[in-house]
Design an enzyme around this catalytic site. Structure first.
Site, PDB file in Angstrom:
ATOM      1  CB  THR A  58      -0.953   0.008   1.215  1.00 11.74           C
ATOM      2  OG1 THR A  58      -1.777   1.177   1.153  1.00 11.74           O
ATOM      3  CG2 THR A  58      -0.207  -0.006   2.531  1.00 11.74           C
ATOM      4  CG  HIS A 111       4.990 -11.119  16.978  1.00  7.95           C
ATOM      5  ND1 HIS A 111       5.990 -11.978  16.598  1.00  7.95           N
ATOM      6  CD2 HIS A 111       5.539 -10.319  17.944  1.00  7.95           C
ATOM      7  CE1 HIS A 111       7.090 -11.718  17.275  1.00  7.95           C
ATOM      8  NE2 HIS A 111       6.843 -10.713  18.104  1.00  7.95           N
TER       9      HIS A 111
END
Length: 413
Positions: free
Chosen positions: A333, A385
């Protein structure tokens, strides 16, 4: 009588919203002619009539939610063309319904009266959406476009015009206005796509262990390559050499080295993808949309630039197919196009990585034992994560940085 049903759209789409009826009760429709525009979570779809005849009844109103397979209209396939006529010429023989107030008529230039074959004014998707929200008849909106195409700014200007007759209020519908603590506010219904974007972004925040790491890239080498090669590149490939192909190639190389960033989580399993379909975020009037460039590891810079340009154009014209929006493995993006200097992009689930690009800014940097002004860009990697460790995420971003600061690696690789 023939029923008009909501067709199968895609495996993940089960419902939509009636955005706009393209035909009115009493009008004759040909077989295969578009009669209604349906807004889904991802794209707008125009539904056709499977039979020729007169549109006898609309079973759903604009703004209604409809399910796949649901009947939304009835077509009298025994009626001849003479039995139906454009709604503008023949009054609709149906139960009276409360109609929105007509907009105050303004003088319309001849170009603005041009219409398509089914008597719809020529207008951009953004203009149609705004007119639908404001209750404005597009055929009454003047335009200065030489082709007669009504634009969003034409609708804005028309709505803001004062009534030409003293004492006669403008009748164009406007969003409901509330008074909150004696302050005026407007309530505007969110589009289905905006509701879906909002829901998915919140879901990602709730389900993923999202973390963002940052770095900065010296864009000198990439800018020099573009400066030297852009004219020859465009002459040979008929497409501009932009920054996105460099970033897409760099990300693809880095994903091969750090494959968990190209994976997704499915229950208690990790799905590692051995292909590289990169989503490129595109801003449209209705929100951010992410079409996918396929097999970026097999494509040249020119092929990637051409794909990105084509997908971005389709996105803004609402012509993307569902297949062009599905199956991405990683997303890029670029907030820098709007001037963003630094941000933390949100994951595009079920992907576990997204790279954020930002504005290029000349800054003083230390080069060995001297200070130089260099074109610098901050880059950000948001990652899940749960399966991507910090070391792997930081190393991935460093690899992207190294490839961009030495783009010959990309050109030779």
């Amino acid at each position: 009588m023939a029923e008009v049903k909501v067709p199968e759209l895609a495996e993940s789409i089960t419902e939509g919203t009636i955005a706009q009826w393209l035909k009115k009760p009493g009008e004759y429709v040909e077989k295969g002619e578009y009669i209604v525009e349906l807004e889904t979570d991802k794209v707008n779809v125009e539904i056709i009539s499977e039979e020729a005849g007169v549109l006898k009844e609309q079973l759903k109103e604009e703004g209604d939610t409809v399910l796949v397979g649901e009947v939304i209209a009835i077509v009298d396939n025994a009626a001849s063309p003479a039995a139906g006529a454009p709604a503008a010429e023949v009054p609709v023989a149906a139960e009276p319904k409360e109609q929105p107030k007509e907009a105050v008529k303004q003088p319309v230039p001849a170009a603005a009266t041009e219409t398509t074959a089914n008597n719809r004014p020529i207008a951009s998707p953004a203009a149609r959406k705004l007119a639908r929200e404001k209750g404005i008849d597009l055929s009454q909106v003047p335009t200065v476009d030489p082709l007669g195409r009504v634009r969003k700014q034409d609708v804005d200007s028309y709505q803001n015009q004062p009534a030409p007759v003293p004492g006669k209020p403008a009748a164009a519908a406007v969003p409901a206005v509330d008074v909150l603590d004696a302050k005026p506010v407007e309530r505007i219904k969110m589009s289905r796509r905006r509701q879906t974007i909002a829901k998915r972004l919140v879901d990602v925040q709730h389900t993923a262990a999202m973390l963002t790491t940052f770095n900065e890239v010296d864009m000198t080498a990439v800018m020099e390559v573009r400066k030297r090669r852009k004219d020859q590149f465009q002459a040979e490939h008929d497409v501009k050499l932009g920054f996105m192909s460099f970033f897409t190639k760099a990300v693809t190389v880095a994903l091969k080295k750090f494959p968990l960033l190209n994976a997704e989580i499915d229950g208690d399993e990790i799905i590692k993808k051995n292909f590289y379909d990169i989503g490129i975020a595109v801003s449209t009037d209705e929100g951010l949309i992410v079409p996918v460039v396929r097999d970026t590891d097999r494509k040249s810079f020119a092929e990637i630039e051409r794909d990105i340009a084509d997908l971005a154009k389709k996105a803004r014209e609402k012509k993307l197919g569902l297949a062009e929006l599905q199956g991405g493995t990683f997303t890029i993006t670029n907030g820098g196009t709007f001037g963003s200097l630094l941000s933390t992009p949100i994951l595009n689930a079920p992907q576990v990585g997204i790279l954020g690009m930002h504005a290029i800014q000349n800054r003083p940097v230390a080069i060995e034992d001297r200070i130089e002004i260099r074109p610098m860009m901050y880059i950000a990697l948001s990652y899940d994560h749960r399966i991507v460790d910090g070391k792997e995420a930081v190393s991935f971003l460093v690899k992207v940085k190294q490839l961009l600061e030495d783009p010959e690696q990309l050109l030779l690789g």
